[in-house]
Design an enzyme around this catalytic site. Structure first.
Site, short mmCIF file in Angstrom:
data_model
loop_
_atom_site.label_atom_id
_atom_site.label_comp_id
_atom_site.label_asym_id
_atom_site.label_seq_id
_atom_site.Cartn_x
_atom_site.Cartn_y
_atom_site.Cartn_z
N LYS A 229 -17.54 -0.74 6.03
CA LYS A 229 -17.73 -1.54 5.02
C LYS A 229 -19.50 -1.67 4.88
CE LYS A 229 -17.40 -6.44 3.95
NZ LYS A 229 -16.50 -7.81 4.23
N GLU B 37 0.84 -1.06 0.01
CA GLU B 37 -0.02 0.04 0.04
C GLU B 37 0.99 1.36 -0.04
OE1 GLU B 37 -0.51 -2.78 1.95
OE2 GLU B 37 -2.66 -3.26 1.81
N MET C 107 24.47 8.36 2.20
CA MET C 107 24.18 9.66 2.78
C MET C 107 24.46 9.58 3.94
SD MET C 107 23.63 12.89 2.46
CE MET C 107 22.75 13.64 0.96
N PHE D 98 -11.51 -7.16 13.99
CA PHE D 98 -10.66 -7.95 12.89
C PHE D 98 -10.35 -6.82 11.89
CE2 PHE D 98 -9.10 -9.89 9.13
CZ PHE D 98 -7.97 -10.57 9.61
N GLN D 99 -9.01 -6.46 11.80
CA GLN D 99 -8.38 -5.26 11.12
C GLN D 99 -8.91 -3.98 11.33
OE1 GLN D 99 -8.39 -7.04 7.11
NE2 GLN D 99 -6.33 -7.87 7.34
C1 TPP Z 1 12.45 5.48 5.28
C2 TPP Z 1 13.84 6.06 5.63
N1 TPP Z 1 14.46 5.73 6.46
C3 TPP Z 1 15.79 6.12 6.76
C4 TPP Z 1 16.15 7.47 6.22
C5 TPP Z 1 17.53 8.03 6.41
N2 TPP Z 1 18.40 8.06 5.32
C6 TPP Z 1 18.22 9.21 4.54
S1 TPP Z 1 19.42 8.94 3.27
C7 TPP Z 1 19.71 7.63 3.67
C8 TPP Z 1 20.58 6.57 2.77
C9 TPP Z 1 20.03 5.98 1.39
O1 TPP Z 1 20.74 4.97 1.04
P1 TPP Z 1 20.71 4.89 -0.57
O2 TPP Z 1 19.43 4.69 -1.05
O3 TPP Z 1 21.67 3.74 -0.87
O4 TPP Z 1 21.18 6.31 -1.38
P2 TPP Z 1 22.60 6.86 -1.15
O5 TPP Z 1 22.70 8.04 -0.11
O6 TPP Z 1 23.90 5.85 -1.15
O7 TPP Z 1 22.67 7.42 -2.66
C10 TPP Z 1 19.14 7.09 4.67
C11 TPP Z 1 19.18 5.89 5.56
C12 TPP Z 1 15.27 7.93 5.37
N3 TPP Z 1 15.51 9.07 4.79
N4 TPP Z 1 13.84 7.18 5.02
#
Ligand code: TPP
Ligand code: MG
Lengths: 577, 173
Positions: A161, A49, A485, A111-112
């Site tokens: 529902k 979803e 990052m 439920f749900q």
């Molecule tokens: C749902 C979620 N969880 C954690 C984060 C924290 N976060 C920001 S950037 C990042 C790394 C993203 O990794 P990747 O997709 O490999 O991108 P890269 O920076 O390596 O290009 C994380 C964990 C986030 N923004 N969103």
């Protein structure tokens, strides 16, 4: 005409001009899925979803029309919370229909059952719990009205529902046309026209400013005001920065365009704002990622702030002139006011400012070093090749992380609505489903999802949706084996102590995985392979394609304003220090 | 959404702010309003809700203890709620405020007479009584309720309930 609530719901969606719904059925929403079979509305069956919500967002970003997601109660609804919050933060018009347990069972831990309206209260512009079948056409119309007017945003409609189930007498209703005059929204009156006195005051400030900058935000795109913005910038000959949410609202190729400001903005955009004596903020919200440390932000600047949302005016930075209104209308009024006070001839002498700006541009362009033979790819290089080998109206979506910042920096956006990303919430996993939604809305445009290896693993299953529904998106997957990052922050601010950021280049095998999901997939490892692989991908138009770019893992995004520091302390690329 | 609280207007140095909102008389509206305070960690000091003369709407009067500038932001957010029709801040100098208190106090022997004198002084009412207790009511300015409560302490307060203030703008504000 007598109907049941389920039929009325589908009919009401048709009346709103809905052409596509992204969703996944379940017990509580089942009765609505039955009349969907007869409806001309296209339903796209997602694999999660969250994907439905992001697809609806991508559709809305690309087309300007509201996206629609339909999901079941309980776990379906909770899976939808992330995209609702994402849409709320980025002002994306969305209508989300959720099934709910029968009205009489609400509050019994059925439920749900979950308290969907309670859970989504703070991540929606508004939500409704419908209690009578008879209210369905009116409430659906109100939901679309609220989602698309004023400051756009997500609206959720929770439907028990029993009021849609033809076997239940509570579902009986008499159809009526959902029109504006049946709406019951006494508290909802969005203000769209700016106060003329304030517009004149703004024009006056502009004429006198010696170092003005237009700070254009996502509101320009929401107001569909790109043409007005351009006319304004050209009339007064003032440079424009486009925020992460506004990339493309003013052409990057325009000589007045300074590009993206903020934490990873380019030196000139950041510094021009910082040294400015007048910020003309149009549909932007002084986000902390743009301002850096607030007390050091643009210290000499007066501020004109135009926003449709009164709560944005003065929220972060006290404006000198605050105009509540729709950017398109206010800018048009501002153009008139500027003409009236002398147009271009009434503007202060800004030659010194312009030469200062071009000096910064010369000294601090975006730079990266090409990879040495045998090293993995530089993502910046791949993005440049991708940019140069795709039509200039290509729609680019992005995940969240380093790849997102490089995409925003290195792409050249020359058209509005070609850049779709998760700015406010920063939702990893956004890129792929958003690309699917964008492609559904804009089938004739090329759509590339720029994604990171971490992000890809959050919503990759939607490639199955894309394959099954024949939605030929293209994915540029930057595999740097890291949550890059976060790795960068640990390198810079935690003494290179890397904690839980390593992912692996080889597991999963992205090519096999993508192929298993029905895609064409290729792995690209050397610079000379990049252009041919992209050319091949561009030719495929009957299924999704995934290009895995093996990327250098140690690469950092520059420039950077470290979190909590002033924009004056911007850290540039090591080669420019 | 008519906001009469604009930049600076709420900044009159009072610690407590009285906010009056007209809202749609529908389920869940109070939760939306209260939620905006809760998510910022602001405490609502007092709250009174009842339908207006027009049954489709309710008036919520609440008092909050917040500095002016965060309050201004919350008020703007409140104004954005679809079910909020009108919102304003009432300054104590330009409005009439009333609150109701019900209180049961100990009232035995000699002190019973003293208590009745106090009731007269404050123009309170005796609603109920038995050999050792009296239940009183007082509707007045909130500060007067504070005074009354203070004076009753020496008698021994058994139970006390205040409604929270309601307010309307003064006729010649
Ligand atoms: C749902 C979620 N969880 C954690 C984060 C924290 N976060 C920001 S950037 C990042 C790394 C993203 O990794 P990747 O997709 O490999 O991108 P890269 O920076 O390596 O290009 C994380 C964990 C986030 N923004 N969103
Ligand atoms: Mg990565």
């Amino acid at each position: 005409m007598d109907m049941n609530g389920g039929q009325a719901l589908v009919r009401a969606l048709e009346c709103e001009g809905v052409e596509v719904v992204f969703g996944l059925p379940g017990g509580a929403i089942l009765p609505v899925y039955d009349p969907i079979i007869e409806s001309p509305i296209r339903h796209i069956l997602v694999r999660h979803e969250q994907g439905a919500g992001h697809m609806a967002e991508g559709y809305a970003h690309a087309t300007g029309r509201p996206g629609v997601a339909m999901i079941t109660s309980g776990p379906g609804a909770t899976n939808g919370v992330t995209p609702l919050c994402d849409a709320y933060m980025d002002s994306v018009p969305l209508v989300c229909i959720t099934g709910q347990v029968p009205y009489a069972a609400i509050g019994t831990d059925a439920f749900q059952e979950c308290d969907t309206t309670g859970i989504t209260l703070s991540v929606t512009k508004h939500n409704f719990l419908v209690t009578e079948a008879q209210d369905i056409p009116r409430i659906i119309h109100e939901a679309f009205h609220i989602a698309t007017t004023g400051r756009p945003g997500p609206v959720l409609v929770d439907i028990p529902k029993d009021i849609v189930d033809p076997r239940n007498p509570r579902s009986a209703m008499t159809w009526y046309e959902p029109t504006d005059d049946i709406m019951e929204l006494p508290g909802y009156r969005p203000v769209i026209v700016g106060d003329p006195d304030l517009v004149r005051a703004a024009a006056d400030l502009i004429c006198r400013a010696e170092r003005p900058v237009i700070y254009a935000g996502g509101g320009i795109l929401k107001a569909r005001a790109a043409a007005e913005l351009r006319a304004l910038a050209e009339l007064i000959d003032v440079p424009v920065v486009t925020t992460l949410m506004a990339r493309g609202c003013f052409p990057d190729s325009h000589e007045l365009c300074l590009g993206m400001p903020g934490m990873h903005g380019n030196y000139t955009a950041v510094t021009a704002m910082q040294r400015s004596d007048l910020l003309i903020a149009l549909g932007s919200r002084f986000d902390d990622r743009v301002t850096g440390r607030l007390d050091g932000f643009a210290p000499d600047a007066k501020v004109i702030h135009v926003d449709i949302d009164a709560a944005e005016l003065g929220k972060v930075r006290a404006p000198d002139v605050a105009i509540r209104g729709d950017c398109k209308l206010v800018i048009a009024d501002l153009l008139e006011a500027l003409q009236a006070c002398g147009g271009v001839d009434a503007q202060a002498d800004r030659r010194a400012w312009r030469s200062q700006i071009s000096g910064w541009q010369e000294r601090h362009p975006l730079v990266y070093e090409q990879s040495e033979p045998g090293e993995f790819l530089k993502p910046q290089y791949v993005l440049e090749v991708l940019r140069d080998s795709t039509p200039d109206d290509t729609i680019v979506t992005s995940g969240v992380g380093q790849h997102q910042m490089w995409a925003s920096q290195y792409w050249r956006f020359d058209h509005p609505y070609t850049w779709i990303n998760s700015g406010g919430l920063g939702t990893m996993g956004f890129s792929l489903p958003a690309a699917i939604g964008a492609k559904v809305g804009m089938p004739d445009r090329m759509v590339w999802a720029v994604d990171g290896d971490g992000c890809f693993q959050m919503t990759a299953q939607e490639l199955v949706t894309a394959s099954m529904e024949r939605i030929p998106i293209k994915v540029a997957l930057f595999n740097n084996a890291y949550l890059g990052m976060v790795r960068q922050w640990q390198e810079m601010f935690y003494d290179e102590r890397y904690s839980e950021v390593y992912l692996s280049y080889d597991v999963p095998d992205y090519v096999k995985w993508a192929e298993a999901m029905g895609c064409v997939a290729m792995r690209v490892e050397a610079p000379e392979e990049v252009a041919p692989a992209i050319a091949k991908a561009n030719e495929i138009d009957d299924r999704p394609v995934v290009l895995e770019f093996r990327s250098a893992r140690g690469e950092n995004v520059y420039p950077m304003v470290p979190a909590g520091q002033s924009n004056s302390d911007i850290v540039v690329d090591p080669s420019q220090r | 959404m008519n906001s009469s609280v604009d930049a600076g207007a709420s900044d009159h140095g009072h610690r407590f702010h009285t906010i009056v909102t007209t809202v749609e008389n529908k389920p869940g509206v109070l939760a939306r309003v209260a939620g905006l305070f809760a998510r910022r960690g602001f405490n609502i000091e007092s709250l009174a809700v009842a339908p207006t003369a027009d049954e489709r709407f309710s008036r919520i009067t609440f008092t909050v203890d917040v500095a002016s500038s965060p309050l201004e932001q919350v008020v703007k957010q409140l104004d954005k709620l679809i079910n909020v029709v009108e919102i304003s801040e009432l300054s104590p100098t330009e409005s009439v405020e009333r609150e109701l208190m019900l209180v049961t106090v100990e009232a035995t022997g000699r002190r019973r007479h003293e208590l009745l004198e106090l009731v007269d002084d404050f123009r309170a009412y005796v609603l109920d009584a038995d050999g050792s207790h009296m239940m009183l009511s007082l509707a007045a300015r909130p500060s007067r309720l504070d005074d009354f409560e203070e004076r009753l302490r020496s008698f021994g307060i058994v139970q006390l309930q205040r409604t929270g203030r309601v307010a309307l703008p003064s006729l010649e504000a």
